[in-house]
Design a protein around this motif. Structure first.
Motif, PDB file in Angstrom:
ATOM      1  N   PRO A  17       0.826  -1.221   0.000  1.00 38.95           N
ATOM      2  CA  PRO A  17       0.000   0.000   0.000  1.00 38.95           C
ATOM      3  C   PRO A  17       0.859   1.269   0.000  1.00 38.95           C
ATOM      4  CG  PRO A  17      -0.824  -1.562   1.613  1.00 38.95           C
ATOM      5  CD  PRO A  17       0.487  -2.103   1.109  1.00 38.95           C
ATOM      6  N   ALA A  18       2.111   1.172   0.479  1.00 37.90           N
ATOM      7  CA  ALA A  18       2.946   2.366   0.621  1.00 37.90           C
ATOM      8  C   ALA A  18       3.927   2.567  -0.529  1.00 37.90           C
ATOM      9  CB  ALA A  18       3.723   2.304   1.931  1.00 37.90           C
ATOM     10  N   GLN A  19       4.268   1.546  -1.290  1.00 36.93           N
ATOM     11  CA  GLN A  19       5.230   1.714  -2.378  1.00 36.93           C
ATOM     12  C   GLN A  19       5.066   0.613  -3.411  1.00 36.93           C
ATOM     13  OE1 GLN A  19       9.122   1.677  -0.399  1.00 36.93           O
ATOM     14  NE2 GLN A  19       9.446   3.734  -1.135  1.00 36.93           N
ATOM     15  N   GLU A  20       5.519   0.929  -4.626  1.00 41.00           N
ATOM     16  CA  GLU A  20       5.661  -0.075  -5.673  1.00 41.00           C
ATOM     17  C   GLU A  20       7.111  -0.029  -6.121  1.00 41.00           C
ATOM     18  OE1 GLU A  20       4.414  -0.407 -10.277  1.00 41.00           O
ATOM     19  OE2 GLU A  20       2.734  -0.139  -8.867  1.00 41.00           O
ATOM     20  N   VAL A  21       7.799  -1.168  -6.031  1.00 42.47           N
ATOM     21  CA  VAL A  21       9.213  -1.244  -6.382  1.00 42.47           C
ATOM     22  C   VAL A  21       9.376  -2.286  -7.490  1.00 42.47           C
ATOM     23  CG1 VAL A  21      11.533  -1.794  -5.553  1.00 42.47           C
ATOM     24  CG2 VAL A  21       9.902  -0.661  -4.035  1.00 42.47           C
ATOM     25  N   THR A  22      10.035  -1.891  -8.592  1.00 45.75           N
ATOM     26  CA  THR A  22      10.329  -2.826  -9.674  1.00 45.75           C
ATOM     27  C   THR A  22      11.837  -3.019  -9.739  1.00 45.75           C
ATOM     28  OG1 THR A  22       8.409  -2.029 -10.904  1.00 45.75           O
ATOM     29  CG2 THR A  22      10.035  -3.312 -12.127  1.00 45.75           C
ATOM     30  N   PHE A  23      12.275  -4.263  -9.577  1.00 48.70           N
ATOM     31  CA  PHE A  23      13.699  -4.592  -9.656  1.00 48.70           C
ATOM     32  C   PHE A  23      14.109  -4.552 -11.130  1.00 48.70           C
ATOM     33  CE2 PHE A  23      14.650  -6.801  -5.476  1.00 48.70           C
ATOM     34  CZ  PHE A  23      13.484  -6.390  -4.847  1.00 48.70           C
ATOM     35  N   LYS A  24      15.097  -3.743 -11.461  1.00 49.84           N
ATOM     36  CA  LYS A  24      15.567  -3.599 -12.841  1.00 49.84           C
ATOM     37  C   LYS A  24      16.881  -4.346 -13.077  1.00 49.84           C
ATOM     38  CE  LYS A  24      12.238  -1.044 -14.451  1.00 49.84           C
ATOM     39  NZ  LYS A  24      11.394  -1.499 -15.554  1.00 49.84           N
ATOM     40  N   ALA A  25      17.871  -4.165 -12.209  1.00 45.70           N
ATOM     41  CA  ALA A  25      19.144  -4.892 -12.303  1.00 45.70           C
ATOM     42  C   ALA A  25      19.564  -5.237 -10.883  1.00 45.70           C
ATOM     43  CB  ALA A  25      20.212  -4.056 -12.995  1.00 45.70           C
ATOM     44  N   THR A  26      19.921  -6.500 -10.660  1.00 47.16           N
ATOM     45  CA  THR A  26      20.191  -6.971  -9.306  1.00 47.16           C
ATOM     46  C   THR A  26      21.449  -7.824  -9.262  1.00 47.16           C
ATOM     47  OG1 THR A  26      18.917  -8.996  -9.611  1.00 47.16           O
ATOM     48  CG2 THR A  26      17.706  -7.050  -8.830  1.00 47.16           C
ATOM     49  N   GLU A  27      21.797  -8.237  -8.063  1.00 45.59           N
ATOM     50  CA  GLU A  27      22.938  -9.139  -7.889  1.00 45.59           C
ATOM     51  C   GLU A  27      22.738 -10.412  -8.714  1.00 45.59           C
ATOM     52  OE1 GLU A  27      25.503 -10.451  -4.126  1.00 45.59           O
ATOM     53  OE2 GLU A  27      23.468 -11.323  -4.128  1.00 45.59           O
ATOM     54  N   ALA A  28      21.507 -10.901  -8.797  1.00 44.80           N
ATOM     55  CA  ALA A  28      21.221 -12.107  -9.576  1.00 44.80           C
ATOM     56  C   ALA A  28      21.556 -11.914 -11.057  1.00 44.80           C
ATOM     57  CB  ALA A  28      19.758 -12.505  -9.422  1.00 44.80           C
ATOM     58  N   HIS A  29      21.537 -10.675 -11.529  1.00 41.98           N
ATOM     59  CA  HIS A  29      21.902 -10.359 -12.913  1.00 41.98           C
ATOM     60  C   HIS A  29      23.401 -10.116 -13.061  1.00 41.98           C
ATOM     61  CE1 HIS A  29      17.625  -8.812 -12.718  1.00 41.98           C
ATOM     62  NE2 HIS A  29      17.558  -9.736 -13.653  1.00 41.98           N
ATOM     63  N   GLY A  30      24.142 -10.172 -11.954  1.00 44.11           N
ATOM     64  CA  GLY A  30      25.576  -9.917 -11.984  1.00 44.11           C
ATOM     65  C   GLY A  30      25.949  -8.475 -11.690  1.00 44.11           C
ATOM     66  N   SER A  31      24.974  -7.668 -11.250  1.00 42.81           N
ATOM     67  CA  SER A  31      25.225  -6.257 -11.003  1.00 42.81           C
ATOM     68  C   SER A  31      25.722  -6.029  -9.576  1.00 42.81           C
ATOM     69  CB  SER A  31      23.934  -5.455 -11.220  1.00 42.81           C
ATOM     70  OG  SER A  31      24.164  -4.080 -11.007  1.00 42.81           O
ATOM     71  N   SER A  32      26.739  -5.171  -9.426  1.00 40.93           N
ATOM     72  CA  SER A  32      27.209  -4.800  -8.091  1.00 40.93           C
ATOM     73  C   SER A  32      26.388  -3.637  -7.529  1.00 40.93           C
ATOM     74  CB  SER A  32      28.692  -4.431  -8.125  1.00 40.93           C
ATOM     75  OG  SER A  32      28.903  -3.332  -8.985  1.00 40.93           O
ATOM     76  N   ILE A  33      25.522  -3.057  -8.385  1.00 42.24           N
ATOM     77  CA  ILE A  33      24.628  -1.973  -7.993  1.00 42.24           C
ATOM     78  C   ILE A  33      23.198  -2.477  -8.162  1.00 42.24           C
ATOM     79  CG2 ILE A  33      23.827   0.366  -8.533  1.00 42.24           C
ATOM     80  CD1 ILE A  33      26.578   0.872  -9.776  1.00 42.24           C
ATOM     81  N   SER A  34      22.371  -2.322  -7.152  1.00 44.32           N
ATOM     82  CA  SER A  34      20.955  -2.668  -7.274  1.00 44.32           C
ATOM     83  C   SER A  34      20.228  -1.469  -7.873  1.00 44.32           C
ATOM     84  CB  SER A  34      20.354  -2.985  -5.908  1.00 44.32           C
ATOM     85  OG  SER A  34      21.001  -4.081  -5.319  1.00 44.32           O
ATOM     86  N   ILE A  35      19.434  -1.729  -8.914  1.00 48.68           N
ATOM     87  CA  ILE A  35      18.723  -0.652  -9.593  1.00 48.68           C
ATOM     88  C   ILE A  35      17.228  -0.970  -9.566  1.00 48.68           C
ATOM     89  CG2 ILE A  35      18.460   0.654 -11.738  1.00 48.68           C
ATOM     90  CD1 ILE A  35      21.372  -0.235 -12.412  1.00 48.68           C
ATOM     91  N   PHE A  36      16.442   0.019  -9.121  1.00 53.09           N
ATOM     92  CA  PHE A  36      15.007  -0.145  -8.960  1.00 53.09           C
ATOM     93  C   PHE A  36      14.273   1.044  -9.571  1.00 53.09           C
ATOM     94  CE2 PHE A  36      17.343  -1.372  -5.141  1.00 53.09           C
ATOM     95  CZ  PHE A  36      17.011  -2.717  -4.996  1.00 53.09           C
ATOM     96  N   GLU A  37      13.037   0.795  -9.989  1.00 50.01           N
ATOM     97  CA  GLU A  37      12.114   1.877 -10.296  1.00 50.01           C
ATOM     98  C   GLU A  37      11.108   1.876  -9.153  1.00 50.01           C
ATOM     99  OE1 GLU A  37       8.731   2.870 -13.570  1.00 50.01           O
ATOM    100  OE2 GLU A  37      10.586   1.955 -14.296  1.00 50.01           O
ATOM    101  N   VAL A  38      10.886   3.036  -8.547  1.00 53.85           N
ATOM    102  CA  VAL A  38      10.032   3.122  -7.372  1.00 53.85           C
ATOM    103  C   VAL A  38       8.916   4.140  -7.619  1.00 53.85           C
ATOM    104  CG1 VAL A  38       9.960   3.651  -4.900  1.00 53.85           C
ATOM    105  CG2 VAL A  38      12.005   2.577  -5.877  1.00 53.85           C
ATOM    106  N   VAL A  39       7.678   3.719  -7.355  1.00 55.92           N
ATOM    107  CA  VAL A  39       6.546   4.634  -7.381  1.00 55.92           C
ATOM    108  C   VAL A  39       6.307   5.062  -5.933  1.00 55.92           C
ATOM    109  CG1 VAL A  39       4.092   4.933  -7.883  1.00 55.92           C
ATOM    110  CG2 VAL A  39       5.523   3.548  -9.415  1.00 55.92           C
TER     111      VAL A  39
END
Length: 186
Positions: A17-39
């Protein structure tokens, strides 16, 4: 080596109810930076806080957010919106295209003080701390009532030293709470 392309609207979504977070690039993708789109819905305030080990980057895609990224001359426990730095910095109302970089140890916050949702790109280093954080906060925010102690304990585990409270008051709830009999706001 293969890169990653994520089309608009795609990625693993976590919705509360308080946020919508979409994982864009994560550790599982090999990224050392977590990238999200947040509403960020109207009325959401993450509260001023500090990370001792991670750094963050925020980019406003749509809407407006109040942003803070400095050590104030005086910290207050209830609200950060009136903070000022020794150099005269104040909280900024940031629109589309605005960004905020937060190095480790810097107090920071964001709040949607408008009546419309805002959307931002959020990056956190190192991966996967914020990935796990968002997964756990979904469970906490999905409960019938939010347990402040559970939020506090989770934030401690993820290097979040909270200064002012995390708040979420949807506009309809705020209007109902502040209305007196007869429909007048206090």
């Amino acid at each position: 080596m293969t890169g990653l392309i994520v089309p608009p609207g795609q990625g693993r979504k976590l919705i509360t109810p308080a946020q919508e977070v979409t994982f864009k690039a994560t550790e599982a993708h090999g990224s050392s930076i977590s990238i999200f789109e947040v509403v960020v819905p109207p009325g959401f305030d993450v509260g001023a806080h500090v990370h001792n080990h991670s750094q963050e980057f925020f980019y406003v895609l749509e809407g407006e957010l109040d942003l803070l990224a400095f050590e104030p001359t005086k910290r207050t426990e209830e609200s950060w919106q009136d903070w000022e730095s020794s150099g005269g910095d104040h909280v900024v109302r940031a629109g589309e295209g605005s960004c905020m970089f937060v190095p480790p140890g810097t107090p920071h916050a964001f709040r949607n003080g408008t009546d419309k949702p805002a959307r931002m790109l959020f990056q956190s280093y190192p991966s996967p701390d914020h990935e796990h954080y968002f997964e756990e906060i979904v469970e906490i925010f999905s409960a019938p009532t939010v347990d402040p102690e559970a939020v506090e304990e989770m934030r401690r585990r993820y290097d979040v030293s909270q200064i002012t409270p995390l708040r979420y008051e949807p506009p309809a709830l705020h209007a109902a709470r502040t209305a007196e009999p007869g429909g007048q706001a206090r």
